[in-house]
Design an enzyme around this catalytic site. Structure first.
Site, PDB file in Angstrom:
ATOM      1  N   HIS A  99      -5.331   7.906  -5.432  1.00 55.94           N
ATOM      2  CA  HIS A  99      -5.308   6.442  -5.461  1.00 55.94           C
ATOM      3  C   HIS A  99      -5.196   5.933  -4.021  1.00 55.94           C
ATOM      4  O   HIS A  99      -4.389   6.435  -3.235  1.00 55.94           O
ATOM      5  CB  HIS A  99      -4.096   5.959  -6.273  1.00 55.94           C
ATOM      6  CG  HIS A  99      -3.859   4.483  -6.202  1.00 55.94           C
ATOM      7  ND1 HIS A  99      -2.874   3.919  -5.415  1.00 55.94           N
ATOM      8  CD2 HIS A  99      -4.494   3.446  -6.806  1.00 55.94           C
ATOM      9  CE1 HIS A  99      -2.896   2.613  -5.553  1.00 55.94           C
ATOM     10  NE2 HIS A  99      -3.867   2.286  -6.385  1.00 55.94           N
ATOM     11  N   HIS A 104      -6.796  -1.747   2.427  1.00 60.94           N
ATOM     12  CA  HIS A 104      -6.145  -2.295   1.247  1.00 60.94           C
ATOM     13  C   HIS A 104      -6.097  -3.802   1.411  1.00 60.94           C
ATOM     14  O   HIS A 104      -5.301  -4.322   2.197  1.00 60.94           O
ATOM     15  CB  HIS A 104      -4.745  -1.698   1.096  1.00 60.94           C
ATOM     16  CG  HIS A 104      -4.146  -1.910  -0.255  1.00 60.94           C
ATOM     17  ND1 HIS A 104      -2.794  -1.877  -0.493  1.00 60.94           N
ATOM     18  CD2 HIS A 104      -4.726  -2.148  -1.454  1.00 60.94           C
ATOM     19  CE1 HIS A 104      -2.567  -2.086  -1.775  1.00 60.94           C
ATOM     20  NE2 HIS A 104      -3.726  -2.263  -2.381  1.00 60.94           N
TER      21      HIS A 104
END
Length: 558
Positions: A117, A163
């Site tokens: 992830h 991110h």
């Protein structure tokens, strides 16, 4: 401490060897039982391998090879000391196989897949650096699914990985792709899936497609214009790269958040991802929707509108990937458990950490595996206990990154219900004899500045709720070579999904107990008999010398 005393300690550390006097009494008795005149010849050692170690296929020639490989051996056989050294040696592994032995010709949906992830993050989810280094590390460990969040760079003319909506510093998309190509198959020849969380405009999707094609060339698996009706097998996709993301036409709102963060409002205390009109609106002419990009997508992802029933609806003509957060799965499992398992028999289900795990911690993967989820996405840069379970699961099947799901999760006629209590299938008896190696691998004051350590071991089962159990040995005071000689029994209902978790800690009266090693072994691959069990550090890397001597016995083997 004087220089002379310190030198003596260093020399002792280098030369430290397990004295035969410390061999557990049970091993001494077994040696007496299987030897004659304090010597065990090849025939007797072969009998020991078959009856105690349960190595049914071992031959007398195998026994003789082991004897010949032991140092300081009488030409006629083994004395107690070399036999003890063998049992506590690196060649006496607790895991049954180090090769791929599962059927790899089934569709991808029939396997658990080692999944990362936010694979590009070096640390926490908010302000750590983005880099290709954690991607490389993950691939070296055997991870087969790499996740990249792709965004326009600051000039809106190139593609970065970061991110979104955080302070993480970006890394270029092309650098990540090049590192994936270089390291994809160093630990496993089975396919690598790249899951893209796409926040690009159509022109940058076209640019991203060109980068992907030029980087991977012929090793890129592309199904063409049509969606797959069934996933190919890992065997057929050896040394291939697979792209999985939402097809561009499904980006229908300018401020739509990525599917991994649909639960932000509920569990991230207001943390937001700023899209800033970087996604396609869905209103562009068809020629602007990056057809080259769409053709690269082999595993189509998406979360249909209309609730869980719609998400889990089956289509005999296509297969797809659905993503749910760990919280969404927990809730869905209470009401749709069998539907989830039926869905995962043909389709992919990816589970990802809830958004408030900003420290890059992980969740219990067992509920996901018990419901057939193939891609249980973990933050690989962490060091939590749940990550140890993930490492343990994928020690199976030769550490190739693909583990065949058990048959009961694949049966379309009788759908497994994880909520049901299953009968006990097997009982595992575990004896923890002793441990060694800390003196060589740790500074002598690491655990206690004034005295030797006080070690204890935790031994237990991770699995379905009925199988979860943890036991603790006594603490052994002031010893670098703790001898516990304690036995535990575990009744296991679903051994196919069970893992043996072992931890060692050093008891500290005034502070938190010190970590001293861990390992996790899949129950289906656990070898019977007396075994040397190497321990890992918190990140899952093997110590040089630290290991335990243990015995494993199954009643009604799985």
């Amino acid at each position: 401490m004087s220089d002379e005393s310190y030198t003596v300690c260093l020399c002792f550390r280098r030369r430290f060897k397990m004295p035969v006097a410390q061999a557990p009494e049970e091993i001494k008795k077994l040696f007496e039982q299987y030897s004659e005149n304090e010597l065990m010849n090849a025939d007797e050692f072969h009998k020991f391998l078959v009856e105690v170690q349960k190595e049914d296929e071992a031959t007398i020639e195998d026994a003789q090879k082991i004897i010949d490989g032991c140092k300081n051996v009488n030409e006629n056989g083994l004395h107690l000391e070399p036999m003890f050294r063998y049992l506590f040696g690196d060649d006496n592994s607790p895991q049954a196989s180090n090769r791929v032995h599962h059927d790899m010709s089934a569709p991808l949906s029939r396997y658990f897949i080692f999944t990362g992830h936010n694979s590009y993050l070096t640390g926490n989810q908010l302000n750590s650096d983005c880099s290709d280094v954690p991607i490389i590390d993950a691939l070296k460990r055997g991870v087969r699914v790499i996740e990249l969040d792709i965004w326009p760079n600051s000039d809106k003319d190139d593609v970065d990985v970061l991110h979104g909506g955080t302070l993480t510093a970006p890394v270029t998309f092309i650098k990540c792709l090049e590192s994936i190509k270089e390291y994809a198959f160093v630990s496993s020849e089975f396919p690598v899936v790249i899951t893209l969380e796409d926040h690009l405009t159509p022109d940058l999707q076209t640019k991203a497609a060109k980068m992907i094609i030029e980087t991977f060339g012929d090793i890129l698996f592309t199904p063409g214009h049509e969606a797959l009706k069934e996933f190919p097998s890992p065997e057929s996709l050896k040394k291939r790269i697979i792209i999985s993301t939402k097809p561009p036409k499904e980006h229908t709102e300018a401020k739509e958040v990525k599917d991994e963060e649909n639960d932000l409002q509920n569990d991230e205390a207001g943390e937001e991802v700023a899209q800033q009109n970087t996604e396609p609106s869905g209103n562009e002419p068809e020629q602007k929707k990056a057809p080259e990009y769409k053709r690269l997508i082999a595993i189509h992802a998406g979360k249909p509108k209309g609730g869980l029933d719609e998400c889990l609806k089956l289509d005999s003509e296509t297969v797809r990937r659905l993503s749910l957060s760990e919280l969404e799965l927990e809730n869905a499992a209470q009401t749709h458990g069998r539907q989830i398992i039926r869905f995962t028999q043909r389709n992919m289900l990816r589970i990802y950490p809830k958004g408030i795990r900003v420290d890059s911690s992980n969740y219990n993967p067992m509920i996901a595996w018990a419901h057939g989820a193939q891609m249980v996405a973990f933050n690989m840069q962490g060091n939590d206990k749940h990550l140890w379970l993930m490492h343990g699961m994928f020690k199976a099947n030769g550490r190739c990154g693909y583990v065949k799901k058990p048959d009961f999760l694949l049966d379309p006629d009788e759908i497994f219900d994880p909520q049901d209590t299953q009968p006990v299938k097997t009982t595992l008896k575990v004896t923890v004899y002793m441990g060694e190696g800390w003196y060589q691998d740790f500074d002598r004051t690491h655990f206690d500045p004034y005295s030797p350590p006080d070690f204890y071991a935790n031994v237990g089962i991770a699995g379905v709720p009925a199988d979860k159990n943890m036991n603790k040995t006594d603490s052994v005071s002031d010893s670098w070579v703790p001898c516990w000689n304690q036995e535990f029994e575990f009744h296991i209902t679903v051994p196919e999904l069970a893992l043996l978790l072992i931890e060692v800690h050093e008891h500290d009266v005034s502070e938190k107990d010190d970590f001293a090693g861990q390992t996790c072994i899949p129950i289906p691959e656990l070898k019977c008999g007396i075994r040397a069990v190497p321990l890992m550090d918190v990140k899952g890397d093997k110590y040089n010398n630290v290991k335990l001597l243990m015995r494993f016995e199954f009643i009604n083997p799985p």
